[in-house]
Every structure is written in structure tokens, then in C-alpha cells.
Design an enzyme around this catalytic site. Structure first.
Site, short mmCIF file in Angstrom:
data_model
loop_
_atom_site.label_atom_id
_atom_site.label_comp_id
_atom_site.label_asym_id
_atom_site.label_seq_id
_atom_site.Cartn_x
_atom_site.Cartn_y
_atom_site.Cartn_z
N CYS A 1 22.50 73.16 90.88
CA CYS A 1 22.84 73.53 89.50
C CYS A 1 21.73 74.29 88.79
O CYS A 1 21.95 74.82 87.70
CB CYS A 1 23.22 72.29 88.70
SG CYS A 1 24.68 71.44 89.34
N HIS B 1 31.30 74.27 83.92
CA HIS B 1 30.07 74.26 84.71
C HIS B 1 30.30 74.96 86.05
O HIS B 1 30.62 74.32 87.04
CB HIS B 1 29.66 72.80 84.92
CG HIS B 1 28.35 72.59 85.62
ND1 HIS B 1 27.50 73.62 86.00
CD2 HIS B 1 27.74 71.44 86.04
CE1 HIS B 1 26.44 73.10 86.59
NE2 HIS B 1 26.57 71.80 86.64
#
Length: 405
Positions: A105, A357
Site C-alpha cells: 500500500c 483504496h
């Protein structure tokens, strides 16, 4: 480091962020990234008043600044070098290379840091950097004939929790209750809806396949607080010896999403009079893989200490909001939550809980948001901003930027 070697972001763009399986579900990773790279190169040329060499339309040896590299973060894509595919799909000259990196991420932010470091090391060319994720087109992976959702974040013998249970563990360790998580998620949606209505995302978004708007922000989120309370915890598996009574739910977790984001970075002496964000410092640290979401705390703290700064010196924060519990744990430890109130400098236009996301892109989305908030938002020269992300496997990455005009 001499001032002329300071990397400065002079353009920042992203796609709309859409939910996995939704409006951009048929667009591959390179097809998502290509129009963003193209827009960044074009914006940079206009900003610095120069022809950018290395684009398909130039072919002009008199171009004042050429593209040195394309660096993209990607986590779950088709493999190979997505950055190279995206660069070619964007019409960038075949002589321009590409590099794809995976820091989960934090990939998009790490790609921007890597491109900035190339300039610090002496590369005097424009760098295109960011991240991309097409969760919708991510392939199914097999090992010994068995499909699996993700690669390991840690080897055998180390904790390797799924992200939902890891967020639940942080909620337990730091005493973050369900109401606080739901309220933070509702804050993210409220701020994102307000920003959307005011057109704050418009100048940063590149239309893709007819899609112009993020599909995540929900205007009705305050009314949904009651519905949040009815949702069952989404974090599966044992948490602290129990599978019941969890507080991490679909309502206070981010959506898995498709999207891309990128920036154009030039040496300070090539930016002319163009305003931008100078990359002043960065830090990447490891932490306990059992609690991977807490990584930004040490990364931000190290960076601030090295620059002799404190939180009061920072004008804007962008953190990847993977889960409300994880985000609140980080913000509490950093001192950005007081008496239950979140510091207004944090994700002032909402974050990943509302927008979604797209794993490999989200860190770069944070930098694009800082560019919009500070550069497009006319913040004075010298204003500082921080982008940060937690990373699966137990890491955190943070970068410090300064407005230059």
C-alpha cells in the site's frame, strides 16, 4: 544538497477512483495509468513553459526537458513491468524506460520517492512517478494448483494477519471503539462529498472511459450511522482469541478499488516560475508484522526528528485511510486526535474510506491530494505537507513536501 537538485513536483493527476467490479472494471492497469502519465507530462510542459522530450508528439531534439524514467507502484497486477506498458500506452517515446515497484500500500508513494531520489542523485530529466491498481482485472494466482488471494507479507514463523483482523487488533490495543471508527468513516465521506460538490477534485482527475467522478463518497453517510451499527464485523478470523464482538466492519473499512495517480517531478532549477511541491525528506521504517497498520507513526516521527520539525509546523496531512481503526490508532499516537476530535489538517477533503483504496496507487493519490490542497489551493510558499501510508508486512512510509512559488 544544492538547491538546484531539489526534486519539485510541478504536475499531479489521478483517475477517478471506482469500486472493484464497477465502472472501470474492464480497464487494465496500464490502461488506467496511461492517460494519467500523459496528462502529467502535458501539464508539466505548460507549467514550466517547455517542450517535454520523450513524448510521442514531440520528436523534437530542441525540447528543453526530456523524460528520464517512468516509475509506478503496483501490488496485485498482471506481473511484468506495468510502468513500461503504461509508458508505451501513454505514447511516451520507446527510449524512455520504466520501472515497477511493489511496497504494497506504500508503493505509489515509494515510487515518487524513488523518482525524487534519482533527481537528487544527479538526473536532470523530468521523472513521471506514481502508482496504479486494477483490482478488477488482477489475476488469480496459483500455488501447487491452489488459488490464493495474496502473497505472504511475512515468512513462516512470523505473524501474517489479514488486514481486517490486523485493524481489529489495533482497535483492541489502543481502545478504539466502534462508535469512534464509524464516526471517523462518516467524517471521511462528509468531507469528500463537500470537496466533490465544490469541484476540488475536478482539476486533478483525468477522465477514463467516460468516467469523470469518484464513485465512493456518500452524501447520506451521517444518516447511515444507524445502519453502520447493524453491520456485522467484516474482519474474519480470530482476533485476540475471539471471533465475535469485533468493531471493524464494512462500514468503517475502505473499498477495494481501481485507480491510478501520478506526478511529474523536475529538478528545482528546471521548474522556472512554476509553483510546486518540493520533496524535502522521506522515511521508510519497519514495525511488528502483527500490527502492520501502525507503521506510519515511526516513519513520520523519524522524518520530523531528522528535519528538526514538529507537528505544529505541518500544514496538511494525507494518510491512506485503509481502516478507521488503523487510521485512528496512527493519529492518536501522532497526537492528531485530541479529546475525540481529529485534527482538521488530516485528509481535509476526505480519504480512502470515502474515495476507495486502489492499493498500489493510494500513496500517490495522497501526494496528488497534497498538490491540490496546497499548490492549487494557493497555500503560501513554505507551507509543509506530509503524505504517509501503512504497508502490509509491517512497514510505514512518509514523505515531507514544501510549497514553492
Amino acid at each position: 544538497m544544492p538547491d538546484e537538485r531539489m526534486p519539485v513536483i510541478v504536475a499531479a493527476r489521478r483517475t477517478p477512483i471506482t469500486t472493484k467490479g464497477a465502472r472501470l472494471a474492464r480497464i487494465t492497469a496500464e490502461q488506467l495509468a496511461a492517460p494519467v502519465l500523459r496528462a502529467c507530462a502535458e501539464d508539466a510542459g505548460r507549467a514550466i513553459g517547455s517542450r517535454i522530450g520523450g513524448t510521442q508528439s514531440d520528436g523534437d531534439p530542441s525540447a528543453h526537458l526530456s523524460i528520464g524514467d517512468v516509475v509506478l507502484g503496483n501490488c496485485m497486477g498482471p506481473g511484468g513491468n506495468v510502468a513500461r506498458l503504461a509508458a508505451l500506452a501513454a505514447g511516451i517515446d520507446v527510449a524512455v524506460p520504466g520501472m515497477t515497484l511493489d511496497r504494497q500500500c506504500g508503493s505509489g508513494l515509494s515510487a515518487i520517492i524513488a523518482a525524487g531520489d534519482a533527481i537528487r542523485a544527479g538526473d536532470d530529466r523530468l521523472q513521471l512517478a506514481g502508482g496504479v491498481e486494477s483490482a478488477s482485472t488482477a489475476p488469480t494466482r496459483l500455488a501447487d494448483g491452489i488459488a490464493y488471494a495474496r502473497a505472504a507479507f511475512a515468512p513462516t514463523g512470523f505473524p501474517d494477519p489479514e488486514m481486517g483482523p490486523a485493524a481489529q487488533a489495533l482497535a483492541l490495543v489502543h481502545g478504539i471503539d466502534r462508535g469512534s471508527q464509524d464516526a471517523y468513516a462518516a467524517r471521511s465521506h462528509r468531507l469528500a462529498v463537500g470537496a466533490q460538490r465544490l469541484g476540488r477534485f475536478d482539476r486533478e482527475i483525468v477522465e477514463v472511459d467516460g468516467v469523470r467522478r469518484d464513485d465512493g463518497p456518500r452524501a447520506s453517510m451521517p444518516a447511515m450511522m444507524g445502519r453502520f451499527r447493524a453491520l456485522y464485523p467484516a474482519a474474519s478470523g480470530e482476533v485476540d482469541g475471539t471471533v465475535d464482538g469485533g468493531t471493524v466492519t464494512a462500514g468503517n473499512s475502505c473499498r477495494i478499488s481501481d485507480g491510478a495517480a501520478a506526478v511529474a517531478i523536475v529538478p528545482a532549477d528546471a521548474r522556472g516560475a512554476a509553483p510546486g511541491l518540493a520533496l524535502l525528506a522521506h522515511a521508510t521504517v519497519g514495525c511488528d508484522p502483527a500490527l502492520p497498520g501502525i507503521g506510519p507513526v515511526a516513519a513520520v516521527a523519524r522524518m520530523l526528528e531528522e528535519r528538526a520539525l514538529n507537528l505544529a509546523d505541518i500544514g496538511a496531512f494525507e494518510i491512506v485511510e485503509a481502516f478507521a481503526a488503523q487510521t485512528l490508532a496512527v493519529l492518536q499516537l501522532l497526537g492528531l486526535v485530541r479529546d475525540g476530535a481529529v485534527d482538521p489538517r488530516v485528509c481535509a477533503d476526505g480519504g480512502a474510506l470515502a474515495l476507495g483504496h486502489p492499493w498500489g496507487a493510494s500513496g500517490a493519490v495522497g501526494v496528488v491530494r497534497l498538490f491540490s490542497r496546497l499548490v492549487r489551493g494557493d497555500a503560501p510558499a513554505g507551507t509543509l505537507g506530509i503524505a504517509t501510508a501503512a504497508i502490509g508486512g509491517g512497514m510505514g512510509v512518509a514523505a515531507l513536501f514544501e510549497v514553492v512559488r
